[in-house]
Design a protein around this motif. Structure first.
Motif, PDB file in Angstrom:
ATOM      1  N   ALA A 157      47.763  26.262 -28.076  1.00  0.00           N
ATOM      2  CA  ALA A 157      47.752  26.238 -26.394  1.00  0.00           C
ATOM      3  C   ALA A 157      49.111  25.838 -25.858  1.00  0.00           C
ATOM      4  O   ALA A 157      49.057  25.064 -24.951  1.00  0.00           O
ATOM      5  CB  ALA A 157      46.642  25.337 -26.080  1.00  0.00           C
ATOM      6  N   VAL A 158      50.035  26.227 -26.600  1.00  0.00           N
ATOM      7  CA  VAL A 158      51.437  25.721 -26.362  1.00  0.00           C
ATOM      8  C   VAL A 158      52.340  26.983 -26.058  1.00  0.00           C
ATOM      9  O   VAL A 158      53.542  27.034 -25.281  1.00  0.00           O
ATOM     10  CB  VAL A 158      51.838  24.716 -27.148  1.00  0.00           C
ATOM     11  N   GLN A 202      52.776  17.931 -24.568  1.00  0.00           N
ATOM     12  CA  GLN A 202      53.504  19.103 -25.025  1.00  0.00           C
ATOM     13  C   GLN A 202      54.039  18.959 -26.503  1.00  0.00           C
ATOM     14  O   GLN A 202      53.966  19.640 -27.367  1.00  0.00           O
ATOM     15  CB  GLN A 202      54.724  19.498 -24.215  1.00  0.00           C
ATOM     16  N   ARG A 232      51.077  19.239 -29.050  1.00  0.00           N
ATOM     17  CA  ARG A 232      50.882  20.628 -29.232  1.00  0.00           C
ATOM     18  C   ARG A 232      51.855  21.224 -30.030  1.00  0.00           C
ATOM     19  O   ARG A 232      51.455  22.269 -30.997  1.00  0.00           O
ATOM     20  CB  ARG A 232      50.460  21.399 -27.912  1.00  0.00           C
ATOM     21  N   VAL A 282      46.248  15.532 -25.486  1.00  0.00           N
ATOM     22  CA  VAL A 282      46.121  16.660 -24.507  1.00  0.00           C
ATOM     23  C   VAL A 282      44.805  16.453 -23.724  1.00  0.00           C
ATOM     24  O   VAL A 282      43.890  15.593 -23.976  1.00  0.00           O
ATOM     25  CB  VAL A 282      46.114  17.858 -25.338  1.00  0.00           C
ATOM     26  N   GLU A 336      40.340  19.971 -21.482  1.00  0.00           N
ATOM     27  CA  GLU A 336      40.278  21.564 -21.450  1.00  0.00           C
ATOM     28  C   GLU A 336      41.065  21.996 -22.766  1.00  0.00           C
ATOM     29  O   GLU A 336      40.852  22.954 -23.440  1.00  0.00           O
ATOM     30  CB  GLU A 336      40.714  22.262 -20.229  1.00  0.00           C
ATOM     31  N   THR A 337      42.236  21.470 -22.897  1.00  0.00           N
ATOM     32  CA  THR A 337      43.296  21.900 -23.756  1.00  0.00           C
ATOM     33  C   THR A 337      42.821  21.849 -25.049  1.00  0.00           C
ATOM     34  O   THR A 337      42.682  22.318 -26.074  1.00  0.00           O
ATOM     35  CB  THR A 337      44.528  21.383 -23.752  1.00  0.00           C
ATOM     36  N   ASP A 338      41.977  20.461 -25.239  1.00  0.00           N
ATOM     37  CA  ASP A 338      41.581  20.183 -26.678  1.00  0.00           C
ATOM     38  C   ASP A 338      40.355  21.086 -27.083  1.00  0.00           C
ATOM     39  O   ASP A 338      40.386  21.506 -27.939  1.00  0.00           O
ATOM     40  CB  ASP A 338      40.691  18.690 -26.402  1.00  0.00           C
ATOM     41  N   ALA A 374      40.138  24.290 -25.718  1.00  0.00           N
ATOM     42  CA  ALA A 374      40.742  25.433 -26.206  1.00  0.00           C
ATOM     43  C   ALA A 374      41.396  25.540 -27.551  1.00  0.00           C
ATOM     44  O   ALA A 374      41.350  26.645 -28.354  1.00  0.00           O
ATOM     45  CB  ALA A 374      41.860  25.611 -25.191  1.00  0.00           C
ATOM     46  N   ILE A 375      41.933  24.255 -28.295  1.00  0.00           N
ATOM     47  CA  ILE A 375      42.502  24.239 -29.346  1.00  0.00           C
ATOM     48  C   ILE A 375      41.285  24.373 -30.403  1.00  0.00           C
ATOM     49  O   ILE A 375      41.630  25.117 -31.414  1.00  0.00           O
ATOM     50  CB  ILE A 375      43.583  22.922 -29.647  1.00  0.00           C
TER      51      ILE A 375
END
Length: 609
Positions: free
Chosen positions: A468-469, A495, A498, A521, A524-526, A528-529
């Protein structure tokens, strides 16, 4: 001391021929420097004066072939040419000595530097966890330069001193025994003084060098954590701490300088007294005709040549004392055994099946950290690990890539005992993202490629998307070529995390370890990953350490650790139904999340009003 001298001797292996050439050159330079006063003696006593020439037969033959004493007395410029020629020869061999010793010392410094760097690269994970970076830098730079300077200058000066004393004394004894004995009065005194001084200065230098190492450590630590210092307004505290250590280093260095000043002042006084004594007796005996004017001139030149190497011995011993301290500090690194990588171990094909069976581990003897850990992970499964701080979560996953060796029990990967697998081979198949990510001062692309140098752009982009980066990187003006500051300082914490995840994913390891590395993170990013990891083409056996229940909830199996033991094991739905640590974590996080949602709703209502 003998041990350190042997280490120093081992250091110059491969450059001994150059040093031999340099010593021969300094010997020849010494010969030509001694010849000039003798030429002047002959000119004064036997060419200008009328004393018989007390010189070798072959030299008399040469003089006769040039026309004899009468011709030379009318052409004194010939003697000047001889002296100029002797001086040019001396300069030539001194140049060769300097050139060869410099080449040898720089080559040795390069070899030691490479050896130190290589040795540090192959030290164990535990060594670098405990080592002080500033002190290691001090040993690899300042201490190494001390050794280089000694080998470049003083090592050769030992040979020069030996040549000088060995050549001057016999000539002086031949010329006049009584003048020679007078010239030697202070030599034993200076030598004993130099030896005593050597002992004192060696101890003083070691203390000063260690203080400099402490200073380097504080400086390195402060510069590394300067953002924390600024954030907590601790500038004055850090300045005061640095000042205290800086003052200590200054005082210890002053002590060293005072010792050096005492030595040179006292030795100067002794040597000047000796020269004055020789001059006094020389003038008196020359006026009485006991010695010739030419002999007196030779002694006034040779007394400096005789006293110089003896007095210089103090400098040589001083620098040798410093060098031996530095050699000892360098050897402390080189003598540390490197990590045993089991080079003869097996190299099986690794798919990702992992089994722990009654595994015990301890950092200190008789203080177990992990006790009877047993579980099994099938290929492609996700194992989540939860537990309070100090429960042994990180230590457990660090056993998998053999960063530490377990004390007892068994860890098997695809049926092969972990200790039987060659370590470098094992680590090439296990990707780990640490809790504190480290990025190098390179571009984002180079940082991601670190795990796989031959990675294609499409592979780098895919790894970045899963982490997700990718979209974040594309927003930078230089995209993937954006340079990363030291330790990734130009990026936010999330960042950096990620990018570190992308770096691990690009290696397409069959086993992945996330050591609380999703903590920086957002939720949501967690999610997504984790979703991208599940949907990706490369299905790896994954170990995730986290305190976030949403991160753990989708795992195939959750291990709950406390006090080094697995106290609960199962899926999320099973564990929330059981009384225990997992349910308490879940309840607390749900309550906190509910409070956050309530506050957020109230805030929206107030804004609408």
């Amino acid at each position: 001391m003998l041990k350190k001298l042997k280490i120093l001797w081992d250091f110059i292996e491969g450059n001994r021929a150059l040093y031999t050439g340099a010593i021969i050159a300094v010997g020849l330079a010494t010969f030509f420097s001694l010849a000039s006063p003798l030429v002047l003696r002959i000119m004064i006593d036997s060419i200008i004066g009328n004393k018989p020439m007390n010189i070798p037969v072959w030299l008399k033959t040469v003089i006769q072939s040039l026309g004899g004493r009468s011709v030379l007395s009318k052409n004194l410029w010939a003697g000047s040419l001889i002296i100029v020629w002797l001086s040019l020869c001396q300069v030539l061999f001194l140049f060769l000595k300097g050139k060869w010793s410099a080449i040898a010392s720089e080559s040795i410094a390069k070899n030691i530097r490479e050896k130190l760097y290589n040795h540090l690269q192959h030290q164990s994970y535990d060594y670098h966890v405990k080592a002080q970076t500033g002190d290691l830098i001090q040993r690899c730079t300042s201490d190494l330069n001390t050794v280089r300077r000694f080998l470049s200058v003083q090592f050769i000066e030992v040979g020069r001193a030996i040549f000088m004393v060995g050549a001057v004394l016999p000539i002086m004894f031949v010329l006049n025994i009584r003048m020679t004995l007078i010239s030697m009065i202070v030599i034993p005194i200076i030598f004993i003084f130099a030896v005593v001084f050597f002992v004192k200065v060696r101890n003083a230098f070691q203390i000063s060098d260690e203080a400099e190492g402490k200073l380097s450590m504080v400086l390195q630590e402060n510069l590394t954590g300067v953002r924390i210092v600024r954030a907590f307004a601790r500038e004055m505290y850090e300045i005061d701490k640095f000042d205290a250590i800086n003052v200590e280093f200054r005082d210890l260095t002053y002590r060293l300088i005072r010792l050096l000043a005492w030595y040179w002042s006292v030795s100067n006084f002794i040597c000047l007294t000796q020269i004055g004594t020789v001059m006094l007796f020389g003038v008196y005996w020359a006026s009485k005709g006991v010695i010739s004017l030419g002999t007196f001139f030779v002694f006034t030149n040779y007394i400096g040549m005789l006293l110089w190497p003896v007095r210089q011995m103090g400098r040589i011993l001083t620098d040798m004392g410093k060098t031996l301290v530095s050699v000892g500090r360098i050897d402390e690194i080189l003598s540390k055994p490197t990590e045993e990588t089991n080079d003869k171990g097996i190299k099986p094909e690794i798919f990702g099946e992992v089994e722990f069976k009654n595994v015990c581990f301890e950092y200190e003897k008789d203080k177990p950290l992990l006790k009877n850990i047993s579980f099994r992970a099938e290929k492609g499964q996700t194992i989540a690990i939860l537990g309070p701080t100090g429960s042994g979560k990180s230590s457990l996953v660090h056993l998998l890539p053999s960063l530490y060796d377990y004390k007892s029990g068994s860890i098997r990967i695809d049926g092969f005992e972990l200790k039987e697998i060659e370590k470098n081979w094992l680590r090439q198949h296990i990707g780990i993202v640490l809790q504190e990510p480290y990025l190098f001062s390179k571009s984002l692309k180079d940082n991601i490629k670190l795990a796989k140098k031959a990675a294609k752009e499409i592979e780098i982009f895919e790894a970045a998307r899963i982490a997700a980066v990718h979209d974040v990187i594309l927003k930078f003006s230089q995209g993937y070529e954006t340079p990363v500051g030291e330790r990734g300082i130009t990026l936010s914490g999330g960042q950096k995390q990620r990018v570190a995840i992308a770096r691990t994913l690009v290696g397409k390891y069959p086993i992945l370890i996330f050591d609380d590395s999703l903590s920086a993170v957002d939720t949501e990013t967690d999610a997504a990953i984790r979703k991208a990891l599940k949907e990706g083409n490369h299905k790896a056996t994954t170990f995730i350490i986290s305190h976030r229940i949403t991160t753990l909830s989708e795992a195939d199996r959750i291990l709950v650790l406390d006090n080094g033991e697995i106290i609960q094991s199962g899926k999320h739905n099973e564990l929330v139904e059981q009384e225990g640590l997992y349910r308490r974590f879940w309840t607390l996080q749900n309550a906190a999340e509910g409070q956050w949602k309530h506050n957020n709703t109230i805030g929206k209502m107030n804004r609408n009003e």
